[in-house]
Structure formats: structure tokens, C-alpha cells
Design a protein around this motif. Structure first.
Motif, PDB file in Angstrom:
ATOM      1  N   ASN A  65     -22.390 -14.353   3.151  1.00  0.00           N
ATOM      2  CA  ASN A  65     -22.270 -15.727   3.625  1.00  0.00           C
ATOM      3  C   ASN A  65     -23.448 -16.068   4.542  1.00  0.00           C
ATOM      4  N   SER A 106     -12.726 -18.959  -5.584  1.00  0.00           N
ATOM      5  CA  SER A 106     -11.909 -19.700  -4.633  1.00  0.00           C
ATOM      6  C   SER A 106     -11.519 -21.030  -5.283  1.00  0.00           C
ATOM      7  N   ARG A 107     -10.648 -21.725  -4.631  1.00  0.00           N
ATOM      8  CA  ARG A 107     -10.086 -22.936  -5.225  1.00  0.00           C
ATOM      9  C   ARG A 107     -11.082 -24.045  -5.571  1.00  0.00           C
ATOM     10  N   GLY A 142     -20.037 -16.542  -0.787  1.00  0.00           N
ATOM     11  CA  GLY A 142     -20.007 -17.968  -0.451  1.00  0.00           C
ATOM     12  C   GLY A 142     -18.595 -18.493  -0.298  1.00  0.00           C
ATOM     13  N   ARG A 190     -17.416 -21.887  -2.982  1.00  0.00           N
ATOM     14  CA  ARG A 190     -18.194 -23.119  -3.074  1.00  0.00           C
ATOM     15  C   ARG A 190     -19.667 -22.879  -2.712  1.00  0.00           C
ATOM     16  N   GLN A 216      -5.563 -19.839   3.114  1.00  0.00           N
ATOM     17  CA  GLN A 216      -4.941 -19.812   1.781  1.00  0.00           C
ATOM     18  C   GLN A 216      -5.701 -18.895   0.833  1.00  0.00           C
ATOM     19  N   HIS A 217      -6.979 -18.683   1.096  1.00  0.00           N
ATOM     20  CA  HIS A 217      -7.722 -17.724   0.277  1.00  0.00           C
ATOM     21  C   HIS A 217      -7.407 -16.298   0.753  1.00  0.00           C
ATOM     22  N   SER A 232     -15.609 -19.185   2.605  1.00  0.00           N
ATOM     23  CA  SER A 232     -15.519 -19.305   4.063  1.00  0.00           C
ATOM     24  C   SER A 232     -14.392 -18.463   4.660  1.00  0.00           C
ATOM     25  N   GLN A 282      -8.386 -17.827 -10.074  1.00  0.00           N
ATOM     26  CA  GLN A 282      -8.294 -18.270  -8.669  1.00  0.00           C
ATOM     27  C   GLN A 282      -7.506 -17.270  -7.823  1.00  0.00           C
ATOM     28  N   VAL A 283      -8.076 -16.946  -6.689  1.00  0.00           N
ATOM     29  CA  VAL A 283      -7.431 -16.036  -5.746  1.00  0.00           C
ATOM     30  C   VAL A 283      -6.892 -16.860  -4.579  1.00  0.00           C
ATOM     31  N   GLY A 284      -5.653 -16.602  -4.192  1.00  0.00           N
ATOM     32  CA  GLY A 284      -5.105 -17.310  -3.032  1.00  0.00           C
ATOM     33  C   GLY A 284      -3.661 -17.708  -3.212  1.00  0.00           C
ATOM     34  N   THR A 285      -3.128 -18.449  -2.253  1.00  0.00           N
ATOM     35  CA  THR A 285      -1.702 -18.800  -2.269  1.00  0.00           C
ATOM     36  C   THR A 285      -1.308 -19.548  -3.527  1.00  0.00           C
ATOM     37  N   THR A 286      -2.211 -20.380  -4.051  1.00  0.00           N
ATOM     38  CA  THR A 286      -1.867 -21.125  -5.251  1.00  0.00           C
ATOM     39  C   THR A 286      -2.571 -20.536  -6.469  1.00  0.00           C
ATOM     40  N   ASP A 318     -28.294 -15.570   2.031  1.00  0.00           N
ATOM     41  CA  ASP A 318     -28.126 -16.563   0.976  1.00  0.00           C
ATOM     42  C   ASP A 318     -27.772 -15.797  -0.299  1.00  0.00           C
ATOM     43  N   LEU A 319     -26.605 -16.072  -0.830  1.00  0.00           N
ATOM     44  CA  LEU A 319     -26.143 -15.296  -1.984  1.00  0.00           C
ATOM     45  C   LEU A 319     -27.060 -15.459  -3.174  1.00  0.00           C
TER      46      LEU A 319
HETATM   47  C1  LIG Z   1      -1.660 -25.722   0.208  1.00  0.00           C
HETATM   48  C2  LIG Z   1      -3.036 -25.210  -0.046  1.00  0.00           C
HETATM   49  C3  LIG Z   1      -3.225 -24.195  -0.969  1.00  0.00           C
HETATM   50  C4  LIG Z   1      -4.490 -23.670  -1.188  1.00  0.00           C
HETATM   51  N1  LIG Z   1      -4.635 -22.632  -2.083  1.00  0.00           N
HETATM   52  C5  LIG Z   1      -5.836 -22.021  -2.200  1.00  0.00           C
HETATM   53  C6  LIG Z   1      -6.022 -20.869  -3.031  1.00  0.00           C
HETATM   54  O1  LIG Z   1      -5.101 -20.401  -3.708  1.00  0.00           O
HETATM   55  N2  LIG Z   1      -7.247 -20.299  -3.080  1.00  0.00           N
HETATM   56  C7  LIG Z   1      -8.307 -20.763  -2.363  1.00  0.00           C
HETATM   57  O2  LIG Z   1      -9.404 -20.173  -2.447  1.00  0.00           O
HETATM   58  N3  LIG Z   1      -8.176 -21.870  -1.591  1.00  0.00           N
HETATM   59  C8  LIG Z   1      -6.980 -22.510  -1.498  1.00  0.00           C
HETATM   60  N4  LIG Z   1      -6.873 -23.639  -0.717  1.00  0.00           N
HETATM   61  C9  LIG Z   1      -8.091 -24.253  -0.173  1.00  0.00           C
HETATM   62  C10 LIG Z   1      -8.577 -23.610   1.092  1.00  0.00           C
HETATM   63  O3  LIG Z   1      -7.953 -24.217   2.205  1.00  0.00           O
HETATM   64  C11 LIG Z   1     -10.106 -23.811   1.227  1.00  0.00           C
HETATM   65  O4  LIG Z   1     -10.408 -25.183   1.125  1.00  0.00           O
HETATM   66  C12 LIG Z   1     -10.897 -23.042   0.174  1.00  0.00           C
HETATM   67  O5  LIG Z   1     -10.457 -21.706   0.094  1.00  0.00           O
HETATM   68  C13 LIG Z   1     -12.364 -23.082   0.501  1.00  0.00           C
HETATM   69  O6  LIG Z   1     -13.090 -22.462  -0.519  1.00  0.00           O
HETATM   70  P1  LIG Z   1     -14.536 -21.860  -0.236  1.00  0.00           P
HETATM   71  O7  LIG Z   1     -14.452 -20.845   0.830  1.00  0.00           O
HETATM   72  O8  LIG Z   1     -15.088 -21.440  -1.547  1.00  0.00           O
HETATM   73  O9  LIG Z   1     -15.353 -23.153   0.233  1.00  0.00           O
HETATM   74  P2  LIG Z   1     -15.860 -23.575   1.669  1.00  0.00           P
HETATM   75  O10 LIG Z   1     -14.774 -23.509   2.664  1.00  0.00           O
HETATM   76  O11 LIG Z   1     -16.589 -24.845   1.494  1.00  0.00           O
HETATM   77  O12 LIG Z   1     -16.891 -22.417   2.060  1.00  0.00           O
HETATM   78  C14 LIG Z   1     -18.123 -22.224   1.454  1.00  0.00           C
HETATM   79  C15 LIG Z   1     -18.792 -21.064   2.181  1.00  0.00           C
HETATM   80  O13 LIG Z   1     -20.010 -20.737   1.529  1.00  0.00           O
HETATM   81  C16 LIG Z   1     -20.995 -20.460   2.496  1.00  0.00           C
HETATM   82  N5  LIG Z   1     -22.281 -20.707   1.855  1.00  0.00           N
HETATM   83  C17 LIG Z   1     -22.844 -21.899   1.537  1.00  0.00           C
HETATM   84  N6  LIG Z   1     -24.013 -21.717   0.922  1.00  0.00           N
HETATM   85  C18 LIG Z   1     -24.191 -20.374   0.816  1.00  0.00           C
HETATM   86  C19 LIG Z   1     -25.215 -19.558   0.249  1.00  0.00           C
HETATM   87  N7  LIG Z   1     -26.277 -20.083  -0.360  1.00  0.00           N
HETATM   88  N8  LIG Z   1     -25.079 -18.215   0.339  1.00  0.00           N
HETATM   89  C20 LIG Z   1     -23.996 -17.652   0.947  1.00  0.00           C
HETATM   90  N9  LIG Z   1     -23.006 -18.380   1.489  1.00  0.00           N
HETATM   91  C21 LIG Z   1     -23.095 -19.736   1.412  1.00  0.00           C
HETATM   92  C22 LIG Z   1     -20.663 -21.360   3.645  1.00  0.00           C
HETATM   93  O14 LIG Z   1     -21.191 -20.863   4.865  1.00  0.00           O
HETATM   94  C23 LIG Z   1     -19.140 -21.364   3.625  1.00  0.00           C
HETATM   95  O15 LIG Z   1     -18.618 -20.353   4.471  1.00  0.00           O
HETATM   96  C24 LIG Z   1      -5.605 -24.197  -0.501  1.00  0.00           C
HETATM   97  C25 LIG Z   1      -5.419 -25.232   0.401  1.00  0.00           C
HETATM   98  C26 LIG Z   1      -4.152 -25.734   0.645  1.00  0.00           C
HETATM   99  C27 LIG Z   1      -3.965 -26.828   1.642  1.00  0.00           C
END
Ligand SMILES: Cc1cc2nc3c(=O)[nH]c(=O)nc-3n(C[C@H](O)[C@H](O)[C@H](O)COP(=O)(O)OP(=O)(O)OC[C@H]3O[C@@H](n4cnc5c(N)ncnc54)[C@H](O)[C@@H]3O)c2cc1C
Ligand SMILES: Nc1ncnc2c1ncn2[C@@H]1O[C@H](COP(=O)(O)O)[C@@H](O)[C@H]1O
Lengths: 257, 305
Positions: free
Chosen positions: B272, B220-221, B251, B195, B257-258, B253, B234-238, B290-291
Motif C-alpha cells: 500500500n 475487495s468490494r 491496494g 481499488r 468489512q474486508h 485499505s 470478493q473477500v469480506g462480510t458480503t 506503489d503496487l
Molecule cells: C455493509 C457493508 C458490507 C461490505 N462488505 C464488503 C466486503 O465483503 N468486502 C470488501 O472488501 N468491502 C466491503 N465493504 C466495503 C468496505 O467498507 C470498503 O469500502 C472496501 O473494502 C474498500 O475497498 P478497498 O480497500 O479496495 O478500497 P479503498 O478503501 O479505496 O482503498 C484503496 C487503497 O489502495 C491504496 N492505494 C492506492 N493506490 C495505490 C497504489 N498505486 N499502490 C498501492 N496501494 C495503493 C490506498 O492507499 C488505499 O489504502 C462493505 C461495506 C459495507 C457498508
């Protein structure tokens, strides 16, 4: 149709957390707050249902201190009709059964046909409140839904299981569903809707009037996990970081070799 | 201490995660028995007492029904703790049972230290030690937190459980998410967008780095849910489980699940802005940057090598 959506206000997970003086929770000062991500899908689904069913009415409910009203306003701007704010400055200490009990006490005589909650909260993440609430209200519940449709008093939903499998299930209303990420695309409130939301009813009720259950668990303490990996942390100017990273990849991996 | 371990079954096959229940039981100490709504043709390798209800009669998702069967078993067994996996089956059934028993439920337990249950808070940035105030406790275990308990063996002593099969919920069937697309499992290098990329246009930035490295890009999801990238990436449990030589998380976190989908990667680089992002716990290198600034420079430099 009478619809209830439960939302929780949570800190932005990118915040810098500090442990508070009680050592049992994090310091809530100086954090940015937002709607629990899972609950946004609940709000959106409720609003879509209202758009489908003539005369439907949505109550959005949140338990927490005064600042949760900011998050509730977003839900009102997305299309909920009224807000019920249960004022509680101790919400972070309550266990899921207490939270569900408070909501159940409010909801018991309101005859909700459909209740939406998130599948879990991002901060405490118990994934219990929705199901507990349904049990307390003797209402059928399905968790982790990624698809929802309604027709003539019956809902059909898809539950997300591990490994990309889904289970389709059907049930009659009244029902409660807990919403998983990706259920829909939560809308952004438009400016006119944000203005309109300001005029919507936002009732406040003190938690003492609704809390009938005692806590069944307590937080003994909260702490930062030890960084175990011992990985390298690089900081500084991007161009230099890129060079350093390339060097590391050359040394530590067979890539770029 | 007496534990009741709740195993799971899908399409008539017992799921391997009962192994993690046994690993937890080993850590907690004491006696245990197991409960399963499943088939006699697919039993866990477990030498203890197994309370078995038939999934042909009682279904695989009839939570009202499974709750009753489990409560009957609990009445016989009188466990101090009822242990589930924190899975789509466990997190759905556990609160129903906990409420009926007036028991505290502790979700997503990652550790058990001197009788204290430890759970994650705020996307695993913090941990919480929980003290239970009720006589009976219901717990769900985070997937992967209790590693499998080595060689398992034996055949269970079966005690049959049955009851009515009323359910307010009608199960219509399973469906698999459409296959096809990219097979990330074969890629030796994966660069994934989280994200933190901020907007869909930046997917290309991450994909360009993947190309420069001679690999594939993943996501990521949230990036997939927003339809910026197709689900097969998509990488992760689902999503997919991958084990490349190099995984670059841009970017992301580092939610559990990831991590579950990529922690077998040989070398992990995380980019990150948040120095405390949980991805840092498993990354070999965490680049705090910053990516949107770093990734284009990195791509240009690698392409020029
Ligand atoms: C049952 C279940 C199954 C799930 N299955 C999966 C799955 O298969 N795969 C999966 O990925 N998730 C899955 N999830 C979701 C998971 O819990 C997280 O919500 C998700 O992985 C978060 O994705 P993210 O890290 O991309 O986003 P976020 O958690 O929002 O993280 C974004 C990160 O980007 C960083 N960032 C922001 N701006 C910048 C920038 N400019 N430069 C560098 N870094 C930056 C932030 O510091 C933060 O660490 C599942 C959840 C549940 C409940
Ligand atoms: N303080 C609260 N106020 C309103 N709803 C809540 C509150 N806490 C939890 N919920 C609801 O219960 C869901 C599950 O939360 P939890 O059991 O804490 O993971 C959330 O997604 C919300 O829909």
C-alpha cells in the motif's frame, strides 16, 4: 415526481489526518474532499428515476461549509436539477439527530415523493441520518439497498444482508432509501453537463434557520488507535523491497520453501 | 445499569451474534434482558429474561412493526441502554427506536472503557470517544469487536410480546447470491486486488502474482462492484471468508468489512502507498510501495526462483 438526494462531502480517506486543536476532530485544512462514496449511488439512482418518470425533479441537498458547493456541483453535473446548500461551518460537531433534524426542517413542507441518502458517511459513519430523517418525516424507509425499481407509485428494492443474502421488499412512495455500494454504476459527469451545471440554481440557506434540535451526544476526544500488531513496515526501492519480502516469506512461512 | 439486548433471527433461526451482545453486557456490567422477534423452536442460549415476539406473525423485516414491539418492551423493562449489533437488522432498527425514545444513538461501538463508548472514524484511521447527553442510550456494536462470551448456557425465561402487525413495508422474500465460481476458502495462498490497482487492466498483474505463488486471486468490494472481477472472488462480510496460509492485500485499505473476511489468514502481507492504511494493523508485513511498480518485479523474481 419530487425527489430529494442528500449528499455529504467527506475527506479522501487516503489523506494524512492530523488531530485539530480541540482534540475532538481532525484538522480539516490541507485535505482533499469528495462526495461520500455511498451518496454517489444515491445521486445516480435519483437521476435514473428522473430519466424514467416524465416531469421528475431532483433537489440535491448538503449541509456544510462553503466548500461543499464543489461536491454539489458534481451532483448537478450528474443530473440533479437544483442544489440546496445549508451553510454550516460547525457540521463536523453535529450529531446525526441534529443533521437529520436540519434536513427534516427543510424537507417538511416540500412533499418529496422519494428521498435518497447514503447508508453511511465514510468519515463519521453513523448510518443514522437517513432513517432518522424518515422517522422525522413519518415516511417509510428501507436501508442498505443494492437494487431499486419503480412502477406506478410503488418501489421494489433489495436489501443487502450479511453473507451475500438479499431481502426483496416493496413499498409505496413517499419513501426513503439508504444506498449501499454497488447499487448502480455512478456516471462520470460529461464536460457539456459540467458546463450546464454551472447555470443550475444553487440556493444557500443558513443553518440557524433550520436547526431546531440540540445535540444528544458529544465527542469527548479523538485519537489514533495504537498499532497493536507490531507488524514489520518495509519502505524503499521496489527491487530491494521485492528481495526483502521474498526473504521474509521464506523464513516466516512454508511458502517458497 | 440495565441493558436490553436485541437479538436477531433469519429464516426462523436465531443468529449467533447475540453472543457479542452478551460480551458487551459483561463489559458494561449490570442487569440485562433480551428481545427477539423469532421462533420458539430456535432460542438463544441465554439464562435471562427473553421478550419473544413471533416472527411468523411479525415477519423478519417489518421495521415499523418491530419498532413498536421493542418500544412496548422498553416501556416495561426501562433499560438505560438498548444494544443492537451493527448489522443489517441493527442499523436499520436502532435509529427508529432512538428517535422514538429521544435517545442518543452511538453507532458501531468498538470499545467500552470506563463508561465511554469508542467508535471508529474515517475508515478506522481514527477513533472517537463519545459522551452521551441523554438518559437512555441506543448503541450498535461493530461485528467482531466484542468477542463471544465463552461458554453460554441456560434457557431463557420467556415473556411473550405481541401487538398489531401493520407495516408499510411488504417483505417479498430472501434470495441468495448465485453460488458457483471460485471457492477461495480452499486456497492456501490468496493475492487480492483492491481499488488501489487503479484500473481493470491491472487485475491481471495481481492474478499473475497469485499464479507465481501457486495461489488464487481475490478482490475487495469496489473492484467487484466495478465488475473488474467476478463476485465469487470478493473477500469480506458480503463475500467469502478465507483463512489461507498467505494473504497478500494489494491496494486494499483494510476496512472492517474486508478484514472480517480475511483476518484469520496465517500470514498477511499488505502492499500500500499509504503508511497509515488500517490494513497495517493486522498485516505481518506492510510494504509501503506503489503496487504497479512492486507487483511485476515481485512476480518476476518469484517466478525465477
Ligand atoms: C455493509 C457493508 C458490507 C461490505 N462488505 C464488503 C466486503 O465483503 N468486502 C470488501 O472488501 N468491502 C466491503 N465493504 C466495503 C468496505 O467498507 C470498503 O469500502 C472496501 O473494502 C474498500 O475497498 P478497498 O480497500 O479496495 O478500497 P479503498 O478503501 O479505496 O482503498 C484503496 C487503497 O489502495 C491504496 N492505494 C492506492 N493506490 C495505490 C497504489 N498505486 N499502490 C498501492 N496501494 C495503493 C490506498 O492507499 C488505499 O489504502 C462493505 C461495506 C459495507 C457498508
Ligand atoms: N452534512 C450532511 N449533508 C447532507 N446529507 C448528509 C450529511 N451528513 C449525512 N448525510 C446523509 O446521511 C447519510 C448517512 O450519514 P451518517 O448517518 O452520518 O452515516 C449520508 O450518506 C448522507 O446521504
Amino acid at each position: 415526481m419530487n425527489i430529494l438526494v442528500c449528499i455529504k462531502q467527506v475527506p479522501d480517506m487516503e489523506s494524512k489526518f492530523r488531530i485539530d486543536a480541540s482534540a475532538a476532530w481532525f484538522d480539516t485544512a490541507d485535505l482533499a474532499w469528495r462526495m461520500n462514496e455511498y451518496d454517489e449511488y444515491g445521486v445516480e439512482q435519483a437521476v435514473r428515476l428522473k430519466e424514467q418518470v416524465a416531469g421528475a425533479d431532483i433537489t440535491v441537498l448538503s449541509i456544510g461549509p462553503d466548500k461543499v458547493k464543489e461536491t454539489m456541483k458534481k451532483a448537478l453535473a450528474m443530473g440533479c436539477d437544483r442544489g440546496v446548500h445549508i451553510t454550516d461551518s460547525d457540521v463536523s460537531r453535529r450529531d446525526p439527530a441534529e443533521i437529520a433534524g436540519i434536513i427534516a426542517e427543510y424537507a417538511r413542507d416540500k412533499n418529496f415523493d422519494m428521498i435518497f441518502t447514503g447508508m453511511q458517511s465514510q468519515d463519521r459513519g453513523s448510518g443514522q441520518v437517513g432513517v432518522l430523517l424518515a422517522e422525522m418525516l413519518s415516511c417509510a424507509a428501507v436501508t442498505t439497498i443494492v437494487d431499486f425499481s419503480y412502477r406506478e407509485g410503488r418501489i421494489e428494492v433489495k436489501r443487502e444482508l450479511e453473507g451475500g443474502i438479499r431481502a426483496s421488499v416493496a413499498l409505496n412512495i413517499p419513501a426513503l432509501v439508504t444506498c449501499q455500494l454497488g447499487l448502480n454504476k455512478p456516471r462520470y459527469p460529461t464536460l457539456p453537463n459540467i458546463m450546464k451545471a454551472k447555470k443550475k440554481e444553487l440556493l444557500s440557506l443558513p443553518v440557524e434557520d433550520l436547526r431546531k434540535l440540540e445535540s444528544r451526544q458529544q465527542t469527548a476526544r479523538i485519537y489514533f488507535p495504537e498499532k497493536k500488531g507490531g507488524g514489520l513496515v518495509l519502505e524503499g526501492d521496489p527491487a530491494r523491497l521485492a528481495d526483502e519480502l521474498i526473504q521474509i516469506l521464506k523464513q516466516k512461512t512454508s511458502i517458497l520453501a | 445499569m440495565k441493558l436490553l439486548l436485541v437479538a436477531e433471527c433469519r429464516d426462523g433461526i436465531v443468529l449467533g451474534n447475540y453472543n457479542e451482545l452478551l460480551s458487551f453486557a459483561g463489559k458494561a456490567g449490570g442487569d440485562h434482558a433480551m428481545f427477539l422477534v423469532g421462533r420458539e423452536s430456535s432460542l438463544p442460549h441465554y439464562g435471562g429474561r427473553l421478550y419473544l415476539a413471533d416472527s411468523v406473525k411479525h415477519g423478519e423485516y417489518r421495521p415499523d412493526n418491530h419498532k413498536k414491539l421493542l418500544l412496548d418492551t422498553i416501556a416495561k423493562e426501562k433499560p438505560d441502554m438498548i444494544v443492537f449489533c451493527h448489522s443489517s437488522y441493527g442499523w436499520d432498527l436502532a435509529p427508529r427506536v432512538a428517535w422514538a425514545l429521544k435517545a442518543a444513538q452511538v453507532s458501531e461501538v468498538v470499545d467500552y472503557v470506563d463508561g465511554d463508548l469508542v467508535v471508529p472514524v474515517c475508515n478506522a484511521k481514527l477513533r472517537r470517544v463519545v459522551r452521551v447527553l441523554t438518559g437512555t442510550t441506543v448503541v450498535t456494536l461493530q461485528a467482531g469487536a466484542f468477542s463471544p462470551a465463552g461458554e453460554l448456557g441456560g434457557s431463557p425465561v420467556i415473556e411473550r410480546v405481541t401487538g398489531d402487525n401493520e407495516s408499510r413495508i411488504e417483505f417479498l422474500g430472501y434470495e441468495a447470491v448465485e453460488a458457483g465460481g471460485v471457492d477461495l476458502a480452499k486456497a492456501e495462498i490468496i493475492v487480492s486486488a483492491g481499488r488501489g490497482i487503479g484500473k481493470p487492466e491491472n487485475v491481471e498483474m495481481v492474478a499473475a502474482l497469485a499464479r507465481a505463488l501457486g495461489g488464487e486471486y481475490g478482490a475487495s468490494r469496489p473492484v467487484v462492484d466495478s465488475e473488474w472481477v467476478e463476485h465469487s472472488r470478493q473477500v469480506g462480510t458480503t463475500g467469502q471468508s478465507v483463512a489461507p496460509k498467505l494473504y497478500v492485500a494489494c491496494g486494499i485499505s483494510g476496512a472492517i468489512q474486508h478484514l472480517a473476511g480475511m483476518k484469520k489468514s496465517e500470514f498477511v502481507v499488505a502492499i500500500n502507498t499509504d503508511r497509515d492504511a488500517p490494513i497495517g494493523e493486522i498485516a505481518d508485513v506492510l510494504v509501503v510501495a506503489d503496487l504497479t511498480q512492486l507487483v511485476p518485479i515481485l512476480t518476476a523474481k518469484i517466478s525465477a526462483l
